[in-house]
Design a protein around this motif. Sequence first.
Motif, short mmCIF file in Angstrom:
data_model
loop_
_atom_site.label_atom_id
_atom_site.label_comp_id
_atom_site.label_asym_id
_atom_site.label_seq_id
_atom_site.Cartn_x
_atom_site.Cartn_y
_atom_site.Cartn_z
N LYS A 76 0.83 -1.20 0.00
CA LYS A 76 0.00 0.00 0.00
C LYS A 76 0.86 1.25 0.00
O LYS A 76 1.90 1.31 0.65
N TYR A 77 0.41 2.24 -0.72
CA TYR A 77 1.04 3.56 -0.74
C TYR A 77 0.04 4.55 -0.17
O TYR A 77 -0.96 4.84 -0.81
N ILE A 78 0.33 5.06 1.03
CA ILE A 78 -0.55 6.01 1.68
C ILE A 78 0.07 7.39 1.61
O ILE A 78 1.13 7.63 2.20
N ILE A 129 -9.34 1.95 -3.93
CA ILE A 129 -9.38 0.51 -4.13
C ILE A 129 -8.09 0.06 -4.80
O ILE A 129 -7.49 0.81 -5.58
N GLN A 130 -7.68 -1.16 -4.45
CA GLN A 130 -6.47 -1.75 -5.02
C GLN A 130 -6.79 -3.16 -5.50
O GLN A 130 -7.37 -3.96 -4.77
N PHE A 131 -6.42 -3.44 -6.74
CA PHE A 131 -6.62 -4.76 -7.34
C PHE A 131 -5.27 -5.46 -7.51
O PHE A 131 -4.26 -4.84 -7.82
N GLN A 132 -5.29 -6.76 -7.33
CA GLN A 132 -4.16 -7.61 -7.70
C GLN A 132 -4.73 -8.56 -8.76
O GLN A 132 -5.57 -9.40 -8.45
N ASN A 133 -4.26 -8.41 -10.00
CA ASN A 133 -4.90 -9.06 -11.15
C ASN A 133 -6.37 -8.64 -11.15
O ASN A 133 -6.64 -7.45 -11.15
N VAL A 183 -7.81 -6.37 -3.30
CA VAL A 183 -7.01 -6.63 -2.10
C VAL A 183 -7.26 -5.59 -1.01
O VAL A 183 -6.96 -5.83 0.15
N ASP A 184 -7.80 -4.43 -1.39
CA ASP A 184 -8.11 -3.39 -0.40
C ASP A 184 -9.15 -2.45 -0.98
O ASP A 184 -8.90 -1.84 -2.01
N ASP A 185 -10.29 -2.38 -0.35
CA ASP A 185 -11.32 -1.40 -0.74
C ASP A 185 -11.91 -0.75 0.50
O ASP A 185 -13.06 -0.34 0.51
N SER A 186 -11.10 -0.66 1.55
CA SER A 186 -11.59 -0.17 2.83
C SER A 186 -12.01 1.30 2.79
O SER A 186 -12.81 1.74 3.61
#
Lengths: 111, 114
Positions: free
Chosen positions: A98-100, B47-51, B55-58
């Motif tokens: 993560k890049y914050i 939001i962060q996608f892996q493929n 992985v993160d949409d908090s």
Amino acid sequence: DAKTTQPNSMESNEEEPVHLPCNHSTISGTDYIHWYRQLPSQGPEYVIHGLTSNVNNRMASLAIAEDRKSSTLILHRATLRDAAVYYCILRTTSGTYKYIFGTGTRLKVLA
Amino acid sequence: EAGVAQSPRYKIIEKRQSVAFWCNPISGHATLYWYQQILGQGPKLLIQFQNNGVVDDSQLPKDRFSAERLKGVDSTLKIQPAKLEDSAVYLCASSHYRAGNTIYFGEGSWLTVV
């Protein structure tokens, strides 16, 4: 998530070196220190990154304190094109990379 | 090497309307990010996608925002219905572990909600 603290703004004269500080007292042992900059109306661009040792590249140098709780981005000769917002970011290595971003330092370069 | 492509570059909509933003990451980059940047603030990860997996949409306001990444390449971010406070730049970025996980950003999609 580990946080960084930077001054809101700094000024520099053209052709002079600039030292941009960043505090990251809650850094963990595996966090990488990344610097990005954002020129007006553009997305952020990568500047430099490091873990423990000082780093140099064609754009800048990164000096990391021995305890890793602070770092300094060094622009050796500021130009008008270096006027931007500079972000110091801790990149976690715990799986998701993560890049914050914080609020960054707005650098003004005076001609 | 082509960079991260985003469209549209600018969009003006009325509140309660919907809008969609498209992103094409750098070829081969497995990780894709959407950030929201409000004027005067740093980018905020939505939001962060892996493929093609999340992985993160908090930080994604799921009552009005949605995002998908079909086939692990292009991605779409949708807002429905839009609110005035959604006025921001929406930045797409991508990265790959072989490139040291350095993230590369697109130029952003500027949204104004009136």
